[in-house]
Write a protein that holds these residues in place. Sequence first.
Motif, PDB file in Angstrom:
ATOM      1  N   GLU A 239     -10.769  10.367  -5.806  1.00 21.01           N
ATOM      2  CA  GLU A 239     -10.676   9.246  -5.151  1.00 21.01           C
ATOM      3  C   GLU A 239     -11.891   8.247  -5.539  1.00 21.01           C
ATOM      4  OE1 GLU A 239     -10.271  10.084  -1.056  1.00 21.01           O
ATOM      5  OE2 GLU A 239      -8.348  11.426  -1.378  1.00 21.01           O
ATOM      6  N   ILE A 240     -11.715   6.852  -5.802  1.00 19.54           N
ATOM      7  CA  ILE A 240     -12.737   6.052  -5.946  1.00 19.54           C
ATOM      8  C   ILE A 240     -12.768   4.857  -4.682  1.00 19.54           C
ATOM      9  CG2 ILE A 240     -13.871   4.666  -7.601  1.00 19.54           C
ATOM     10  CD1 ILE A 240     -12.551   6.133  -9.706  1.00 19.54           C
ATOM     11  N   ALA A 241     -13.465   4.790  -3.847  1.00 17.58           N
ATOM     12  CA  ALA A 241     -13.574   4.012  -2.930  1.00 17.58           C
ATOM     13  C   ALA A 241     -14.146   2.511  -3.410  1.00 17.58           C
ATOM     14  CB  ALA A 241     -14.535   4.407  -1.627  1.00 17.58           C
ATOM     15  N   GLY A 242     -13.574   1.254  -2.788  1.00 17.34           N
ATOM     16  CA  GLY A 242     -14.132   0.014  -3.144  1.00 17.34           C
ATOM     17  C   GLY A 242     -13.482  -0.317  -4.579  1.00 17.34           C
ATOM     18  N   VAL A 243     -12.777   0.384  -5.397  1.00 14.01           N
ATOM     19  CA  VAL A 243     -12.009   0.016  -6.507  1.00 14.01           C
ATOM     20  C   VAL A 243     -10.547   0.005  -6.272  1.00 14.01           C
ATOM     21  CG1 VAL A 243     -11.623   0.384  -8.945  1.00 14.01           C
ATOM     22  CG2 VAL A 243     -14.090   0.732  -7.894  1.00 14.01           C
ATOM     23  N   SER A 244      -9.958  -1.071  -6.327  1.00 11.15           N
ATOM     24  CA  SER A 244      -8.514  -1.072  -5.905  1.00 11.15           C
ATOM     25  C   SER A 244      -7.741  -0.626  -7.267  1.00 11.15           C
ATOM     26  CB  SER A 244      -8.085  -2.671  -5.659  1.00 11.15           C
ATOM     27  OG  SER A 244      -7.867  -3.384  -7.000  1.00 11.15           O
ATOM     28  N   ASN A 245      -6.713  -0.179  -7.020  1.00 10.19           N
ATOM     29  CA  ASN A 245      -5.574   0.255  -8.142  1.00 10.19           C
ATOM     30  C   ASN A 245      -5.439  -0.725  -9.302  1.00 10.19           C
ATOM     31  OD1 ASN A 245      -4.717   2.834  -8.776  1.00 10.19           O
ATOM     32  ND2 ASN A 245      -2.597   2.415  -7.624  1.00 10.19           N
ATOM     33  N   SER A 246      -5.130  -1.936  -8.660  1.00  9.29           N
ATOM     34  CA  SER A 246      -5.036  -2.970  -9.825  1.00  9.29           C
ATOM     35  C   SER A 246      -6.181  -3.281 -10.588  1.00  9.29           C
ATOM     36  CB  SER A 246      -4.204  -4.191  -9.173  1.00  9.29           C
ATOM     37  OG  SER A 246      -5.296  -4.781  -7.909  1.00  9.29           O
ATOM     38  N   ASP A 247      -7.547  -3.279  -9.892  1.00  9.39           N
ATOM     39  CA  ASP A 247      -8.726  -3.902 -10.533  1.00  9.39           C
ATOM     40  C   ASP A 247      -8.976  -2.611 -11.550  1.00  9.39           C
ATOM     41  OD1 ASP A 247      -8.890  -6.293  -9.013  1.00  9.39           O
ATOM     42  OD2 ASP A 247     -10.418  -5.483  -7.818  1.00  9.39           O
ATOM     43  N   PHE A 248      -8.909  -1.778 -10.980  1.00 10.55           N
ATOM     44  CA  PHE A 248      -9.157  -0.340 -12.085  1.00 10.55           C
ATOM     45  C   PHE A 248      -8.260  -0.542 -13.105  1.00 10.55           C
ATOM     46  CE2 PHE A 248      -8.037   3.971 -13.640  1.00 10.55           C
ATOM     47  CZ  PHE A 248      -9.052   4.485 -13.722  1.00 10.55           C
TER      48      PHE A 248
ATOM     49  N   ALA B 148      -0.774  -1.180  -5.007  1.00 13.77           N
ATOM     50  CA  ALA B 148      -1.842  -1.872  -6.131  1.00 13.77           C
ATOM     51  C   ALA B 148      -2.879  -2.192  -5.398  1.00 13.77           C
ATOM     52  CB  ALA B 148      -0.794  -3.115  -6.522  1.00 13.77           C
ATOM     53  N   HIS B 149      -3.024  -2.587  -4.203  1.00 16.87           N
ATOM     54  CA  HIS B 149      -4.078  -3.237  -3.392  1.00 16.87           C
ATOM     55  C   HIS B 149      -5.186  -2.093  -2.870  1.00 16.87           C
ATOM     56  CE1 HIS B 149      -2.201  -6.745  -4.607  1.00 16.87           C
ATOM     57  NE2 HIS B 149      -1.128  -6.686  -3.786  1.00 16.87           N
ATOM     58  N   ARG B 150      -4.427  -0.901  -2.814  1.00 20.29           N
ATOM     59  CA  ARG B 150      -5.254   0.113  -2.025  1.00 20.29           C
ATOM     60  C   ARG B 150      -6.435   0.585  -2.871  1.00 20.29           C
ATOM     61  NH1 ARG B 150      -1.267   4.210   0.905  1.00 20.29           N
ATOM     62  NH2 ARG B 150      -3.354   5.327   1.031  1.00 20.29           N
ATOM     63  N   TYR B 151      -7.640   1.304  -2.455  1.00 22.55           N
ATOM     64  CA  TYR B 151      -8.543   1.630  -3.209  1.00 22.55           C
ATOM     65  C   TYR B 151      -8.127   2.878  -3.865  1.00 22.55           C
ATOM     66  CZ  TYR B 151     -12.070  -0.924  -0.662  1.00 22.55           C
ATOM     67  OH  TYR B 151     -12.681  -1.956  -0.102  1.00 22.55           O
ATOM     68  N   LEU B 152      -8.555   3.185  -5.156  1.00 22.79           N
ATOM     69  CA  LEU B 152      -8.008   4.104  -6.228  1.00 22.79           C
ATOM     70  C   LEU B 152      -7.803   5.491  -5.561  1.00 22.79           C
ATOM     71  CD1 LEU B 152      -6.688   4.345  -9.175  1.00 22.79           C
ATOM     72  CD2 LEU B 152      -9.261   5.058  -9.716  1.00 22.79           C
ATOM     73  N   ASN B 153      -6.808   5.822  -5.273  1.00 21.13           N
ATOM     74  CA  ASN B 153      -6.290   7.281  -4.952  1.00 21.13           C
ATOM     75  C   ASN B 153      -6.734   7.548  -3.401  1.00 21.13           C
ATOM     76  OD1 ASN B 153      -4.990   8.392  -7.182  1.00 21.13           O
ATOM     77  ND2 ASN B 153      -6.669   8.741  -8.094  1.00 21.13           N
ATOM     78  N   GLU B 154      -7.467   6.882  -2.759  1.00 22.48           N
ATOM     79  CA  GLU B 154      -7.960   7.038  -1.533  1.00 22.48           C
ATOM     80  C   GLU B 154      -6.938   6.997  -0.483  1.00 22.48           C
ATOM     81  OE1 GLU B 154     -12.263   5.679   0.367  1.00 22.48           O
ATOM     82  OE2 GLU B 154     -10.951   3.956   0.432  1.00 22.48           O
ATOM     83  N   GLY B 155      -6.772   8.277   0.357  1.00 18.85           N
ATOM     84  CA  GLY B 155      -5.864   8.412   1.168  1.00 18.85           C
ATOM     85  C   GLY B 155      -4.563   8.725   0.655  1.00 18.85           C
ATOM     86  N   PHE B 156      -4.289   8.974  -0.751  1.00 13.56           N
ATOM     87  CA  PHE B 156      -3.037   9.061  -1.171  1.00 13.56           C
ATOM     88  C   PHE B 156      -2.446  10.449  -1.089  1.00 13.56           C
ATOM     89  CE2 PHE B 156      -2.878   5.666  -4.829  1.00 13.56           C
ATOM     90  CZ  PHE B 156      -3.244   4.767  -3.915  1.00 13.56           C
ATOM     91  N   SER B 157      -1.472  10.752  -0.798  1.00 10.76           N
ATOM     92  CA  SER B 157      -1.097  12.261  -0.816  1.00 10.76           C
ATOM     93  C   SER B 157      -1.020  12.725  -2.322  1.00 10.76           C
ATOM     94  CB  SER B 157       0.392  12.301  -0.228  1.00 10.76           C
ATOM     95  OG  SER B 157       1.222  11.782  -1.275  1.00 10.76           O
ATOM     96  N   GLY B 158      -0.898  14.175  -2.396  1.00 10.51           N
ATOM     97  CA  GLY B 158      -0.855  14.602  -3.634  1.00 10.51           C
ATOM     98  C   GLY B 158       0.173  14.313  -4.508  1.00 10.51           C
ATOM     99  N   GLY B 159       1.392  14.020  -3.975  1.00  8.49           N
ATOM    100  CA  GLY B 159       2.386  13.400  -4.945  1.00  8.49           C
ATOM    101  C   GLY B 159       2.150  11.893  -5.314  1.00  8.49           C
TER     102      GLY B 159
END
Length: 225
Positions: free
Chosen positions: A57-66, A104-115
């Motif tokens: 999980e990478i806080a502060g970096v959105s999925n789309s920006d990454f 797309a706008h959420r931080y990379l994997n932060e708070g994502f479930s395993g799936g």
Amino acid sequence: MGPNGTGKSTLASALMGHPKYEVTDGKVWLNGEDVLEMEVDERALAGLFLAMQYPSEIAGVSNSDFLRSAINARRGEGNEISLIKFIRQMESKMKELEMNPEFAHRYLNEGFSGGEKKRNEILQMLMLDPKIVVLDEIDSGLDIDALRIVANGVNAMKSEDRGFLIITHYQRLLNYITPDYVHVMMQGRIVKSGGPELAERLEAEGYDWIKEELGITDETVGQDA
């Protein structure tokens, strides 16, 4: 395939250049170049991709920006993808994976479930278009619907110009993705190879029959991984 602790994930990490591991012998060739001589970023630029078993999980970096940064790093300065083209591609691939556009706008994997993390790894694969794909237990933690969606994403990428190294414990993934070869790893080495029928036998009988053939006991199966 192979029992826990036999070196499957270690192999994947070593291929990608994880600093925890040092390769002391052998070569890994990709298009005539020794991968082991490359830095981690150079391996990615050469077309290697790893879908991780436990994505960070990478806080502060959105999925789309990454993803856009990763794509532009591969394309090179002066050849960056336009914002409109990137958005269209990302929206299309997320739709294929039945992902909520908000991801797309959420931080990379932060708070994502395993799936959700595993689908996100496949999204990265679809967007980056690598030449050699390593999938490290991409099926773990997936329900049957998510498994089908992830497998469809992999199958959509199959071509004569792309290779896949899939690490899995279960036949259920291979019900959707038919492998060309099945290799069994024990004690850090490939000890048996075959076609899809080998995975089917492992599903039915486990690994004991291979251990008996090789004289391996449960006490030694995880050594030298």
